[in-house]
Design a protein around this motif. Structure first.
Motif, PDB file in Angstrom:
ATOM      1  N   TYR A 140       0.837  -1.199   0.000  1.00 32.24           N
ATOM      2  CA  TYR A 140       0.000   0.000   0.000  1.00 32.24           C
ATOM      3  C   TYR A 140       0.878   1.256   0.000  1.00 32.24           C
ATOM      4  CZ  TYR A 140      -3.370  -3.525   1.321  1.00 32.24           C
ATOM      5  OH  TYR A 140      -4.133  -4.667   1.336  1.00 32.24           O
ATOM      6  N   THR A 149      -9.322  -1.599   0.116  1.00 34.37           N
ATOM      7  CA  THR A 149      -9.955  -2.188  -1.070  1.00 34.37           C
ATOM      8  C   THR A 149      -9.852  -1.268  -2.276  1.00 34.37           C
ATOM      9  OG1 THR A 149     -12.191  -1.291  -0.727  1.00 34.37           O
ATOM     10  CG2 THR A 149     -11.610  -3.301   0.476  1.00 34.37           C
ATOM     11  N   ARG A 150      -9.413  -0.020  -2.064  1.00 29.56           N
ATOM     12  CA  ARG A 150      -9.397   0.970  -3.150  1.00 29.56           C
ATOM     13  C   ARG A 150      -8.006   1.485  -3.493  1.00 29.56           C
ATOM     14  NH1 ARG A 150     -14.469   3.006  -4.340  1.00 29.56           N
ATOM     15  NH2 ARG A 150     -16.142   2.364  -2.920  1.00 29.56           N
ATOM     16  N   CYS A 151      -6.973   0.865  -2.942  1.00 28.00           N
ATOM     17  CA  CYS A 151      -5.616   1.329  -3.260  1.00 28.00           C
ATOM     18  C   CYS A 151      -4.641   0.171  -3.144  1.00 28.00           C
ATOM     19  CB  CYS A 151      -5.203   2.480  -2.337  1.00 28.00           C
ATOM     20  SG  CYS A 151      -5.062   2.010  -0.597  1.00 28.00           S
ATOM     21  N   HIS A 153      -1.639  -2.788  -4.223  1.00 27.41           N
ATOM     22  CA  HIS A 153      -1.719  -4.136  -4.791  1.00 27.41           C
ATOM     23  C   HIS A 153      -2.015  -5.074  -3.626  1.00 27.41           C
ATOM     24  CE1 HIS A 153      -0.005  -2.669  -8.528  1.00 27.41           C
ATOM     25  NE2 HIS A 153       1.050  -2.232  -7.883  1.00 27.41           N
ATOM     26  N   ARG A 170      -6.901  -7.068  -6.111  1.00 24.64           N
ATOM     27  CA  ARG A 170      -7.153  -5.777  -6.742  1.00 24.64           C
ATOM     28  C   ARG A 170      -6.454  -5.751  -8.108  1.00 24.64           C
ATOM     29  NH1 ARG A 170      -5.718  -0.231  -6.647  1.00 24.64           N
ATOM     30  NH2 ARG A 170      -7.596   1.058  -6.647  1.00 24.64           N
ATOM     31  N   ARG A 174     -10.189  -2.725  -9.674  1.00 25.49           N
ATOM     32  CA  ARG A 174     -11.372  -3.456  -9.238  1.00 25.49           C
ATOM     33  C   ARG A 174     -10.957  -4.653  -8.395  1.00 25.49           C
ATOM     34  NH1 ARG A 174     -14.308  -3.704 -15.187  1.00 25.49           N
ATOM     35  NH2 ARG A 174     -15.441  -1.720 -15.064  1.00 25.49           N
ATOM     36  N   LEU A 175     -11.930  -5.198  -7.669  1.00 28.02           N
ATOM     37  CA  LEU A 175     -11.680  -6.409  -6.898  1.00 28.02           C
ATOM     38  C   LEU A 175     -12.147  -7.610  -7.702  1.00 28.02           C
ATOM     39  CD1 LEU A 175     -12.675  -5.309  -3.284  1.00 28.02           C
ATOM     40  CD2 LEU A 175     -10.386  -5.570  -4.258  1.00 28.02           C
ATOM     41  N   ASP A 217      -2.038  -7.660 -11.576  1.00 29.81           N
ATOM     42  CA  ASP A 217      -2.506  -6.278 -11.613  1.00 29.81           C
ATOM     43  C   ASP A 217      -1.541  -5.494 -12.491  1.00 29.81           C
ATOM     44  OD1 ASP A 217      -3.595  -3.816 -11.250  1.00 29.81           O
ATOM     45  OD2 ASP A 217      -3.140  -3.649  -9.114  1.00 29.81           O
TER      46      ASP A 217
END
Length: 619
Positions: A140, A149-151, A153, A170, A174-175, A217
Motif C-alpha cells: 500500500y 480495497t481501493r488502493c 496491490h 485488486r 477493481r476487486l 494487476d
C-alpha cells in the motif's frame, strides 16, 4: 536485500508496526493474534512493516488463518435473547451447574468485552458492502490506508454467507474474485511486484510447498510501498474467534513467478491488448496439444467466445456479448486444469467460466496472427499452475496430517439395538459417553433415533477406548435425513475426541431443511469445545460449505487431531483448522482417551442422520 522476516516474538516485533485502536492485538506462542472488533472498520486493527522502495522482484508473503473468512458486520436484533442463549448454552448441563461453574469457565474474552461488542451491534454501523471485505493484505502507498480495497496491490477476503468466503485481488482498480468457497484453513498469500505491476499467488496448508498464480494487476507501482495486514471485522452474529498471523516476510525473489515453457500447462495468462481499429479480431490459445486439439478464446467484434477444439472440430463452450472497444484492455485467463475463468479489465466474465478438464495437459501457444487482424499485443505473460515456494518466503503453516494405520473399521453390522455395549470386531465395545438420545445399529449402519416430530434431545455421544492420547484420525460416512413433507430434516451428526467427561471436542455437520429457520438451505462443518466442564457456544468455529452437503446423500467427514489442534475434511477437501490454543490460551492440549460418533446441539438438533461407517486411524 536480506529478507525482512517477522515471526511475532516481542523482541523482533516493534510496537510501532501495530495499529490497535481497541486493544485487540496480542502476541502469543510466536504468532500475532487479532480478536474481534466491537466497532467494525478499516484502520482499527492491523500490522505493517517499514516502507520500502518499489522494485522488480520485491515480494510480500503472509501466512495467516483468518478467524472466519465469512466474517461480516451484524446488526443485533435481540440482545436479551442472545444473552439468554449464552447463559443457557447447548443444554448439555443444567442451568444451575452452568452458573456454579461460570466463575471458573475457560475465557476467550471477558464478560464486559463480549457484552460491549453485542451492545455496540445494536447501533447502526457499516455493512458488508460498505466495508468491501473483512481482511486485507498487500502493498500500500501508506501504512494503514482508510480503505485498502481501493488502493495498492492487495488481496481482500470477503464474506460469502453460504459459500463461506471469497478471496479477491485488486486488478485494474477493481476487486477480482480469484478463489471462492474459501475454507477456514491456514493460507500463504503472496504479492510479487513486477515491472508491469504485481502478481498474486496463494498456497494453503493442504499443499504448503506450492504457490498457485491467481491474477496480475497491470497498474504500475511507483514510490515507497508499505507491506501491511488489516482486519475490519471478525466473527459472525456475535461469535468470537481470533485471526492468527504466523509470519510476514518481505524478500527479493527476482523472476517470481517464472514463465511457462511452450509445452508446459499454464495456470494463468495475462495479456494487454490494444484494439487498433473497429472489427479487430484476436485469439489466445492454450491447452494446446496440436493444431487440432486446444482451447481458444476468440476476441471478436460481436463478443468473446470460448472454443474447445477436439480432433480438428470446434465446440463453442461459452460466449458473452462483451466486445472490446478501441483502446487498451487487460485480459486474464485462470486455469487450474479443470476450471477456466476469464476476466477483462479486472472484471470477471461469469459467462465464460467453465468446468472442463479437456486437454488439461496441453501447453500455451499464445496469440497467433493478432497484429494482422487489427489488434496489437502490448504484453503477454503465462505462468505455470504451480510454483515451488521459495525458501525466502516459507512461512510454516500449521496442519494435522491424516493417519495411515486403520485400527477400527466399523460398519455397524451388529444386531438391531442401541450402540451402547455393542462389541467391536477387534475387541472392545461401544459405550454411551453423554446424552439422553439414542443411536442404534440396524445391520447396515447406525441411525439416530429421531425424526421431524421427535428431534434428538441434544448432544448424545458414543465412544470406544483409544490407545494413542496424542493422535487420532476419525472418518465417518454420514447420510443426512432426506427432505420430506413432514417438516425439519436436520443433521448434527459428527465425531468426538474425548479426554474425560469434562474435556472433549465435537466436530459435526450442520444442515437444516424443510423448515423456515434459514432463508437458504446450505451446510457447514462445525467444532464445539467442552473445556473444564463448561462450553461456551459462542466460541465454536465452523466453515460454511454451500451446497456440498445435501439431504439424503452421503458425506464423508474426516477429522485428524494431534491433541493440540485439528484439521477437518469434507469429502476429501480440507474445510476447517484450529489449534486449541487459538480458542483458549490455557487449552494447550487434549489427551485423547476415547473416540467415537454422536450428534450435537447446534441451534437445533438432529432428526435422523445415518452413519454408514466409522473408521479410526493412527499415524
Amino acid at each position: 536485500m536480506p529478507p525482512m522476516d517477522h515471526r511475532y516474538d516481542r523482541s523482533a516485533h516493534p510496537a510501532r508496526t501495530v495499529r490497535d485502536v481497541e486493544g485487540v492485538v496480542t502476541v502469543r506462542d510466536g504468532a500475532l493474534r487479532i480478536a474481534p472488533l466491537a466497532r467494525p472498520g478499516w484502520g482499527r486493527a492491523g500490522v505493517h512493516l517499514d516502507a520500502v522502495p518499489a522494485a522488480d522482484g520485491l515480494v510480500l508473503a503472509v501466512g495467516l488463518l483468518n478467524g472466519h473468512n465469512g466474517s461480516a458486520p451484524f446488526r443485533q436484533r435481540d440482545l436479551l435473547r442472545q444473552v439468554r442463549r449464552w447463559v443457557l448454552g447447548s443444554g448439555i448441563d443444567p442451568l444451575a451447574t452452568r452458573l456454579r461453574r461460570w466463575p471458573s469457565r475457560p475465557v476467550r474474552e471477558s464478560v464486559l468485552r463480549r457484552l460491549a461488542c453485542w451492545t455496540r451491534a445494536l447501533l447502526p454501523g457499516p455493512d458488508a458492502d460498505a466495508l468491501g471485505g473483512n481482511a486485507a493484505v498487500g502493498w500500500y502507498p501508506e501504512p494503514m490506508p482508510d480503505d485498502p480495497t481501493r488502493c495498492g496491490h492487495g488481496f481482500v477476503i470477503r464474506g460469502a454467507e453460504a459459500r463461506n468466503g471469497t478471496l479477491l485481488a485488486r486488478v485494474d482498480g477493481r476487486l477480482l474474485p480469484v478463489a471462492e468457497d474459501l475454507p477456514n484453513i491456514p493460507l500463504l498469500l503472496v504479492v510479487a511486484l513486477r515491472p508491469e505491476g504485481a502478481v498474486y499467488l496463494m498456497a494453503d496448508a493442504e499443499d504448503p510447498g506450492w504457490l498457485r498464480p491467481l491474477a496480475v494487476d497491470p497498474a504500475v507501482t511507483t514510490g515507497p510501498q508499505v507491506p501491511a495486514f488489516q482486519q475490519s471485522v471478525l466473527g459472525q452474529i456475535g461469535f468470537s474467534t481470533d485471526t492468527v498471523l504466523y509470519g510476514m516476510t518481505v524478500a527479493r525473489c527476482p523472476g517470481l513467478p517464472p514463465g511457462v515453457t511452450p509445452t508446459e500447462p499454464c495456470g494463468l495468462i495475462s495479456a494487454e491488448l490494444e484494439v487498433l481499429r473497429a472489427g479487430a479480431v484476436a485469439s489466445l490459445v492454450w491447452r494446446s496439444l496440436d493444431a487440432g486439439n486446444h482451447v481458444r478464446l476468440d476476441l471478436r467484434p460481436e463478443g468473446l467466445r470460448l472454443h474447445v477444439r477436439n480432433g480438428g472440430t470446434d465446440r463453442l463452450a461459452a460466449s458473452v456479448p462483451n466486445a472490446l472497444t478501441p483502446g487498451r484492455h487487460s485480459v486474464q485467463l485462470r486455469d487450474d486444469g479443470r476450471r477456466i475463468a476469464v476476466a477483462v479489465d479486472g472484471q470477471r466474465l461469469d459467462g465464460l467460466s467453465i468446468d472442463d478438464p479437456v486437454h488439461a495437459g496441453g501447453g500455451c501457444l499464445g496469440y497467433p496472427d493478432a497484429a494482422a487482424a487489427g489488434m496489437a499485443v502490448r504484453r503477454f505473460t503465462a505462468y505455470p499452475r504451480r510454483i515451488p515456494v521459495p525458501a525466502a518466503l516459507a512461512v510454516p503453516l500449521p496442519w494435522v496430517p491424516q493417519g495411515s494405520v486403520s485400527l477400527v473399521a466399523e460398519r455397524f453390522a451388529g444386531p438391531c439395538a442401541d450402540l451402547d455395549g455393542q462389541p467391536l470386531a477387534g475387541g472392545g465395545a461401544w459405550r454411551r459417553l453423554v446424552g439422553e438420545g439414542g443411536i442404534g445399529s440396524d445391520g447396515s449402519g447406525a441411525i439416530v433415533q429421531a425424526g421431524p416430530d421427535r428431534p434428538a434431545p441434544g448432544r448424545t455421544l458414543y465412544g470406544i477406548d483409544w490407545p494413542d492420547p496424542d493422535f487420532a484420525d476419525l472418518e465417518a460416512v454420514i447420510v443426512p435425513p432426506p427432505l420430506t413433507g413432514r417438516g425439519g430434516a436436520n443433521s448434527r451428526a459428527g465425531v468426538v475426541f474425548w479426554q474425560d467427561p469434562a474435556n472433549h471436542v465435537v466436530c459435526n455437520l450442520w444442515l437444516n431443511g424443510g423448515d423456515r429457520s434459514m432463508p437458504e438451505t446450505y451446510g457447514s462443518v462445525s467444532c464445539f469445545f467442552y473445556r473444564n466442564g463448561f462450553e461456551d457456544v459462542y466460541d465454536a468455529v465452523w466453515t460454511n460449505v454451500g451446497g456440498r452437503l445435501r439431504h439424503g446423500e452421503p458425506a464423508t467427514l474426516r477429522v485428524a487431531c494431534d491433541g493440540r489442534r485439528f484439521t477437518a475434511w469434507l469429502d476429501g477437501r480440507a474445510v476447517l483448522h484450529r489449534a486449541f490454543g487459538d480458542v483458549y490460551a490455557d487449552f494447550p492440549s487434549l489427551a485423547i482417551r476415547r473416540v467415537g460418533i454422536g450428534v450435537n446441539w447446534e441451534w437445533g438438533t438432529d432428526t435422523g442422520s445415518r452413519f454408514r461407517s466409522f473408521t479410526a486411524r493412527r499415524r
